[in-house]
Design a protein around this motif. Structure first.
Motif, PDB file in Angstrom:
ATOM      1  N   SER A 264      -7.314  13.731  10.179  1.00  0.00           N
ATOM      2  CA  SER A 264      -7.643  12.463  10.829  1.00  0.00           C
ATOM      3  C   SER A 264      -8.494  11.574   9.944  1.00  0.00           C
ATOM      4  N   GLU A 265      -9.360  12.184   9.170  1.00  0.00           N
ATOM      5  CA  GLU A 265     -10.262  11.412   8.312  1.00  0.00           C
ATOM      6  C   GLU A 265     -10.723  12.295   7.158  1.00  0.00           C
ATOM      7  N   ILE A 266     -10.575  11.769   5.933  1.00  0.00           N
ATOM      8  CA  ILE A 266     -11.050  12.505   4.757  1.00  0.00           C
ATOM      9  C   ILE A 266     -12.571  12.487   4.725  1.00  0.00           C
ATOM     10  N   MET A 267     -13.171  13.610   4.378  1.00  0.00           N
ATOM     11  CA  MET A 267     -14.633  13.672   4.287  1.00  0.00           C
ATOM     12  C   MET A 267     -15.152  12.682   3.251  1.00  0.00           C
ATOM     13  N   ASP A 268     -16.344  12.152   3.512  1.00  0.00           N
ATOM     14  CA  ASP A 268     -16.974  11.249   2.551  1.00  0.00           C
ATOM     15  C   ASP A 268     -17.127  11.949   1.210  1.00  0.00           C
ATOM     16  N   LYS A 269     -16.959  11.172   0.145  1.00  0.00           N
ATOM     17  CA  LYS A 269     -17.079  11.716  -1.209  1.00  0.00           C
ATOM     18  C   LYS A 269     -18.232  11.030  -1.935  1.00  0.00           C
ATOM     19  N   PRO A 270     -18.730  11.657  -2.983  1.00  0.00           N
ATOM     20  CA  PRO A 270     -19.744  10.988  -3.800  1.00  0.00           C
ATOM     21  C   PRO A 270     -19.185   9.693  -4.384  1.00  0.00           C
ATOM     22  N   GLY A 399     -10.638  29.403  -1.544  1.00  0.00           N
ATOM     23  CA  GLY A 399     -11.954  28.858  -1.234  1.00  0.00           C
ATOM     24  C   GLY A 399     -12.033  28.511   0.234  1.00  0.00           C
ATOM     25  N   PRO A 400     -13.011  27.685   0.637  1.00  0.00           N
ATOM     26  CA  PRO A 400     -13.191  27.358   2.054  1.00  0.00           C
ATOM     27  C   PRO A 400     -12.050  26.496   2.585  1.00  0.00           C
ATOM     28  N   VAL A 401     -11.629  26.779   3.817  1.00  0.00           N
ATOM     29  CA  VAL A 401     -10.653  25.927   4.504  1.00  0.00           C
ATOM     30  C   VAL A 401     -11.470  24.792   5.127  1.00  0.00           C
ATOM     31  N   SER A 402     -11.575  23.719   4.397  1.00  0.00           N
ATOM     32  CA  SER A 402     -12.463  22.623   4.795  1.00  0.00           C
ATOM     33  C   SER A 402     -11.948  21.891   6.023  1.00  0.00           C
ATOM     34  N   TYR A 403     -10.638  21.695   6.091  1.00  0.00           N
ATOM     35  CA  TYR A 403     -10.026  21.004   7.226  1.00  0.00           C
ATOM     36  C   TYR A 403      -9.180  22.003   8.021  1.00  0.00           C
ATOM     37  N   ASP A 404      -9.426  22.065   9.320  1.00  0.00           N
ATOM     38  CA  ASP A 404      -8.611  22.915  10.185  1.00  0.00           C
ATOM     39  C   ASP A 404      -8.703  22.387  11.609  1.00  0.00           C
ATOM     40  N   LYS A 405      -8.226  23.155  12.557  1.00  0.00           N
ATOM     41  CA  LYS A 405      -8.182  22.671  13.946  1.00  0.00           C
ATOM     42  C   LYS A 405      -9.577  22.372  14.496  1.00  0.00           C
ATOM     43  N   ASN A 406     -10.599  22.944  13.875  1.00  0.00           N
ATOM     44  CA  ASN A 406     -11.968  22.718  14.341  1.00  0.00           C
ATOM     45  C   ASN A 406     -12.652  21.549  13.641  1.00  0.00           C
ATOM     46  N   PHE A 407     -12.003  20.992  12.617  1.00  0.00           N
ATOM     47  CA  PHE A 407     -12.663  19.928  11.863  1.00  0.00           C
ATOM     48  C   PHE A 407     -11.613  18.991  11.269  1.00  0.00           C
ATOM     49  N   ARG A 408     -11.427  17.856  11.912  1.00  0.00           N
ATOM     50  CA  ARG A 408     -10.632  16.725  11.421  1.00  0.00           C
ATOM     51  C   ARG A 408      -9.145  17.011  11.258  1.00  0.00           C
ATOM     52  N   SER A 409      -8.668  18.047  11.903  1.00  0.00           N
ATOM     53  CA  SER A 409      -7.233  18.320  11.923  1.00  0.00           C
ATOM     54  C   SER A 409      -6.921  18.990  13.246  1.00  0.00           C
ATOM     55  N   ASP A 632      -3.288  -0.804   3.371  1.00  0.00           N
ATOM     56  CA  ASP A 632      -4.284  -0.998   4.423  1.00  0.00           C
ATOM     57  C   ASP A 632      -3.699  -0.552   5.753  1.00  0.00           C
ATOM     58  N   VAL A 633      -3.614   0.775   5.919  1.00  0.00           N
ATOM     59  CA  VAL A 633      -2.968   1.366   7.085  1.00  0.00           C
ATOM     60  C   VAL A 633      -3.997   2.194   7.851  1.00  0.00           C
ATOM     61  N   GLU A 634      -4.130   1.898   9.123  1.00  0.00           N
ATOM     62  CA  GLU A 634      -5.104   2.627   9.943  1.00  0.00           C
ATOM     63  C   GLU A 634      -4.687   4.079  10.116  1.00  0.00           C
ATOM     64  N   ASP A 635      -5.665   4.975  10.055  1.00  0.00           N
ATOM     65  CA  ASP A 635      -5.438   6.416  10.283  1.00  0.00           C
ATOM     66  C   ASP A 635      -4.480   7.032   9.271  1.00  0.00           C
ATOM     67  N   GLU A 636      -4.422   6.469   8.068  1.00  0.00           N
ATOM     68  CA  GLU A 636      -3.587   7.047   7.023  1.00  0.00           C
ATOM     69  C   GLU A 636      -4.363   6.963   5.712  1.00  0.00           C
ATOM     70  N   SER A 637      -4.703   8.090   5.148  1.00  0.00           N
ATOM     71  CA  SER A 637      -5.517   8.121   3.930  1.00  0.00           C
ATOM     72  C   SER A 637      -4.621   7.982   2.713  1.00  0.00           C
ATOM     73  N   LEU A 638      -4.699   6.813   2.070  1.00  0.00           N
ATOM     74  CA  LEU A 638      -3.901   6.527   0.883  1.00  0.00           C
ATOM     75  C   LEU A 638      -4.825   6.206  -0.278  1.00  0.00           C
ATOM     76  N   LYS A 639      -4.332   6.426  -1.490  1.00  0.00           N
ATOM     77  CA  LYS A 639      -5.096   6.051  -2.676  1.00  0.00           C
ATOM     78  C   LYS A 639      -4.641   4.670  -3.133  1.00  0.00           C
ATOM     79  N   TRP A 640      -5.565   3.719  -3.098  1.00  0.00           N
ATOM     80  CA  TRP A 640      -5.247   2.378  -3.579  1.00  0.00           C
ATOM     81  C   TRP A 640      -5.115   2.416  -5.098  1.00  0.00           C
ATOM     82  N   PRO A 641      -4.310   1.539  -5.684  1.00  0.00           N
ATOM     83  CA  PRO A 641      -4.008   1.613  -7.125  1.00  0.00           C
ATOM     84  C   PRO A 641      -5.222   1.476  -8.034  1.00  0.00           C
ATOM     85  N   PHE A 642      -5.115   2.118  -9.205  1.00  0.00           N
ATOM     86  CA  PHE A 642      -6.142   2.026 -10.233  1.00  0.00           C
ATOM     87  C   PHE A 642      -6.352   0.563 -10.645  1.00  0.00           C
ATOM     88  N   THR A 643      -7.567   0.220 -10.985  1.00  0.00           N
ATOM     89  CA  THR A 643      -7.879  -1.159 -11.384  1.00  0.00           C
ATOM     90  C   THR A 643      -7.051  -1.608 -12.579  1.00  0.00           C
TER      91      THR A 643
END
Length: 806
Positions: A264-270, A399-409, A632-643
């Motif tokens: 549903s939402e990618i975790m915040d990144k540095p 490693g850790p299953v960061s996203y699953d039914k209990n967290f953002r999926s 610019d799509v709601e609820d869809e995590s896309l990578k916008w193009p490189f500068t």
């Protein structure tokens, strides 16, 4: 005065605190905070830096000489006493900061701020921050000497904490109504994991996977190429790689995972801009015949400052530089024989795997044709004023299953696991202990060769005239394309098969051209045999820096200062001419034409008094958003193009289908977008001008250095007059940029200069809290006082003696 400002804000607005841009909690009890005997008033003034202090279990007397900048020069008789003193002195000046950052690293902010911080804490735990720190601690425990030194540092911190009573707690403890806890070696591991994570903010595997699915491979490859030929790589292009004899991992025949990501939402990144510049010139390119080295790490800028500057000396060594409050030794600096610096290396050391569970118990997962056991790590997150929250985090061999039914999926039988080099145990203590004492090239290589993460460009210069740069880290030997997209967690071919031997990590020593540099660009040219992922981050600073060193034969310290403060906007120089050439001037009104004339006369220098940088930034952002409306799509995590690729598309494919605006019936081209975005730019800047005044670059950019608790304006500095932008060598954006500028000329006696946007003290009531900021903004430096002995006649203003209490 700062506390009076804070009090007004406190009483009038009953302000809610914000940390890490997240609403976290409310104000503490007013009575306790304002009490004359123990409240905020007790923090007005400077720390005591003279007299004698008894330190438990110190084996000998330690002298701490303070210079006019309140930089401590610590002289001890042995290593244990040295690091115990370092811990004590660092805590005295930066206790709240160093501890708060370990809370953030370990996912413990809910203990301070309450339930509002729970999602942040869960993210930290699911990123495996504690897991990685524990693994590193286990490695350190196998090195008894390193462990003993870490424990000495911790004992020094605790010696200071034990002197505190509530009335002299740092002001932030009073403000947030909590108290310091004992320091441990584990806390240092938490801090170093925090920095490891901070410098690993450009993993886009999940977003790339969604983008590939949405637009197809041909369009994806156009927007995200594997290599930019224009980049001048970290390791010079003429480097011969024929000495590498390790087999490269072959591309498997099995297919990639092709599902879109059900998160549903990618975790915040540095901050993805976390990076740096460094460079070194050999004696033949130096005006003095000595090697010269420079470094300026680019990070988010806070008060108290990220860095704490100090000199550490024993009879066997003496080192000067910037350290992280809470970490042992000097991180970036120099001694009598060598200087070193670091920048973030763009190597992909974090991959994501799709996990398939056998059933809703999720105690087994598919791998290599079998159902293998998972394990569960119970993460207890304590919450201020409430019961603890227990988060069950599943671990696989990846490693850790960061996203699953209990967290953002919401998929019962699917999860997404993280494989990250940062989770591998490694001994930071050994790295910096050896670097601090290194005497030559061989010592420098030996110190850095076992580094694991984050991937770093370690630059080096010595008094004997050697310069070198090694890109160090534990790098998977990947097949081409591995880790660019989501990997199949059930397919053993998608596992990391092996690691590149450290001797084959990309490096250069004494190149013919006479200089080395890195600015977070691609590490090598295409001839390097191992697969190196293009993260698309840096395509401008590296060219400015390398062209500068190709521009003449000899360079000196003043040239280095000028380059570190260079505001030239190469990005604008490569985009703006096309924008101007294709703008339909006939459709502009007089107001718009006036603003256009400002741009036409711009020299591409992002200096504070000019308006053109403000116009360009706004126009560029309007154009970018308009062009890439498909992303610019709601609820869809896309990578916008490189500068860089965005500018390439505008310059070379002005009629591509991406230029068309999705929401209009017309078929737009780049020319249409230039006009629409420019008109919107003028409208917005005129509104800005009416509300806020002159939109020159200083005002419009509004650079600031904010307190770690961003709701404390009285403890922050705003509208700082500094030029540059993210693509300039002086990479200063609004709140991100050069956090420690250092220049060192080697020789019989090193000559060095430094500056950073802050001050030595963590106490907002001290004159040393932010006293460097004005000079830093102007491009000024202080000449470093590197005491050659305890009795050196440097500009010492005070001495404090630490004595054994036993």
């Amino acid at each position: 005065m700062k506390y009076l400002k804070l009090l007004l804000s406190f009483v009038l607005t009953a302000a809610v605190f914000y940390a890490l841009n997240t609403k976290l909690g409310s104000i503490p009890p007013v009575g306790k905070f304002l009490a004359p005997n123990q409240g905020v008033w007790q923090n007005e003034g400077d720390e005591v830096i003279s007299g004698e202090v008894n330190i438990p279990e110190l084996s000998d007397e330690v002298k701490v000489h303070y210079d006019k900048h309140m930089i401590p020069h610590i002289f001890a008789e042995n290593d244990k006493d040295l690091y115990k003193a370092q811990g004590y002195i660092t805590a005295k000046h930066r206790l709240w900061q160093m501890e708060f950052q370990t809370y953030a690293a370990a996912g413990r902010l809910s203990e301070v701020f309450g339930e509002g911080a729970l999602n942040y804490d869960r993210s930290q735990r699911r990123n495996g921050m504690l897991f990685g720190a524990e693994n590193s601690m286990e490695v350190v425990k196998k090195d008894p000497e390193a462990l003993a030194l870490l424990e000495s540092y911790a004992a020094g911190v605790n010696a200071y904490i034990n002197t505190l009573t509530p009335e002299n707690y740092p002001v932030e403890y009073k403000l947030l109504d909590y108290k310091p806890e004992p320091w441990t070696a584990e806390k240092t591991m938490h801090l170093l994991m925090y920095m490891t994570d901070m410098l690993c903010g450009r993993d886009y595997d999940l977003e790339f996977t969604n983008t590939l699915q949405k637009f197809g491979k041909e369009r994806f490859d156009l927007l995200f190429p594997d290599f930019f030929d224009v980049v001048d790589p970290v390791i010079p292009k003429e480097t011969d790689w024929s000495f590498i004899d390790t087999e490269i991992t072959k591309l498997p025949e099995s297919e990639m995972a092709t599902d879109s990501i059900s998160v549903s939402e990618i975790m915040d990144k540095p901050n993805p801009r976390n990076g740096s510049n460094n460079w070194a010139v050999a004696p033949k390119k130096s005006t003095t015949g000595n090697a010269i080295l420079a470094n300026d790490p680019h990070l988010g800028l806070n008060l108290p400052s990220i860095w704490f500057v100090m000199q550490l000396s024993t009879p066997d060594h003496s080192v000067y530089g910037a350290t992280l409050p809470g970490a042992m030794g000097v991180i970036i600096g120099y001694n009598k024989d060598i200087a070193w610096g670091v920048t973030n290396a763009t190597r992909d050391v974090k991959d994501w795997y799709k996990i398939e569970f056998e059933n809703n118990k999720r105690d087994t997962y598919r791998h290599d044709g079998q159902w293998k056991k998972t394990r569960v790590r119970l993460e207890e997150i304590k919450i201020k004023g409430k019961e603890s929250f227990i988060d069950s985090v599943i671990y696989t061999h990846h490693g850790p299953v960061s996203y699953d039914k209990n967290f953002r999926s919401d998929d019962e039988l699917k999860g997404y696991a993280m494989k990250w080099a940062g989770h591998m145990g490694h001994n930071f203590t050994d790295l910096f202990y050896k670097l601090n004492r290194a005497k030559n090239y061989e010592d420098y290589v030996n110190a850095t060769k076992n580094h694991v993460a984050p991937a770093q460009n370690f630059i080096f210069a010595s008094k004997t005239g050697d310069i070198a740069l090694w890109i160090q880290g534990k790098f998977p030997n990947k097949w081409k394309g591995q880790g660019k997209f989501l990997l199949d967690g059930s397919n053993p071919d998608h596992d990391w098969q092996s690691f590149i031997p450290s001797e084959f990590n990309a490096h250069s020593k004494n190149p013919e051209r006479g200089f080395l540099s890195s600015a977070n660009q691609h590490p090598t040219d295409s001839m390097y045999p191992f697969y190196v992922f293009n993260d698309g981050y840096e395509t401008y600073r590296n060219r400015i820096i390398n062209n500068f060193f190709k521009s003449k034969e000899k360079f000196g310290i003043e040239d280095f200062k000028a380059l570190q403060n260079n505001n030239y906007n190469l990005k604008a120089s490569e985009l703006l001419p096309t924008m101007l050439k294709n703008l339909d001037v006939s459709k502009l009104n007089d107001e718009e034409k006036d603003m256009l004339d400002v741009l036409k006369n711009w020299n591409f220098d992002n200096s504070i008094e000019q308006k053109a940088p403000s116009i360009f930034r706004k126009w560029n952002r309007e154009l970018y958003t308009l062009l890439w409306d498909e992303f610019d799509v709601e609820d869809e995590s896309l990578k916008w193009p490189f500068t860089y690729q965005y500018i390439y598309m505008v310059n070379n494919y002005p009629e591509d289908d991406f230029m068309d605006i999705v929401g209009t019936p017309e078929k737009e081209t780049a020319k249409d977008l230039f006009l629409l975005s420019f008109k919107e730019t003028v409208k917005n800047l005129k509104l800005w001008e009416a509300e806020k005044g002159d939109y020159n670059w200083q005002n419009y950019k509004n650079s600031y250095v904010g307190h770690l608790l961003q709701a404390l304006p009285a403890f922050s500095r705003t509208n700082i007059p500094i030029g540059g932008d993210g693509s300039s060598v002086n990479a200063m954006t609004s709140n991100h940029g050069p956090s420690w500028r250092m220049i060192v000329e080697m020789g019989d006696t090193p000559k060095a200069f430094g500056i950073y946007p802050g001050g030595q003290s963590g106490n907002p009531g001290s004159k040393y809290y932010d006293n460097f900021i004005d000079d830093w903004a102007k491009g000024n430096y202080f000449q470093i006082e590197f005491m050659q002995s305890e009795n050196d006649d440097a500009s010492i203003i005070s001495t404090q003696t630490l004595t054994p209490s036993n």
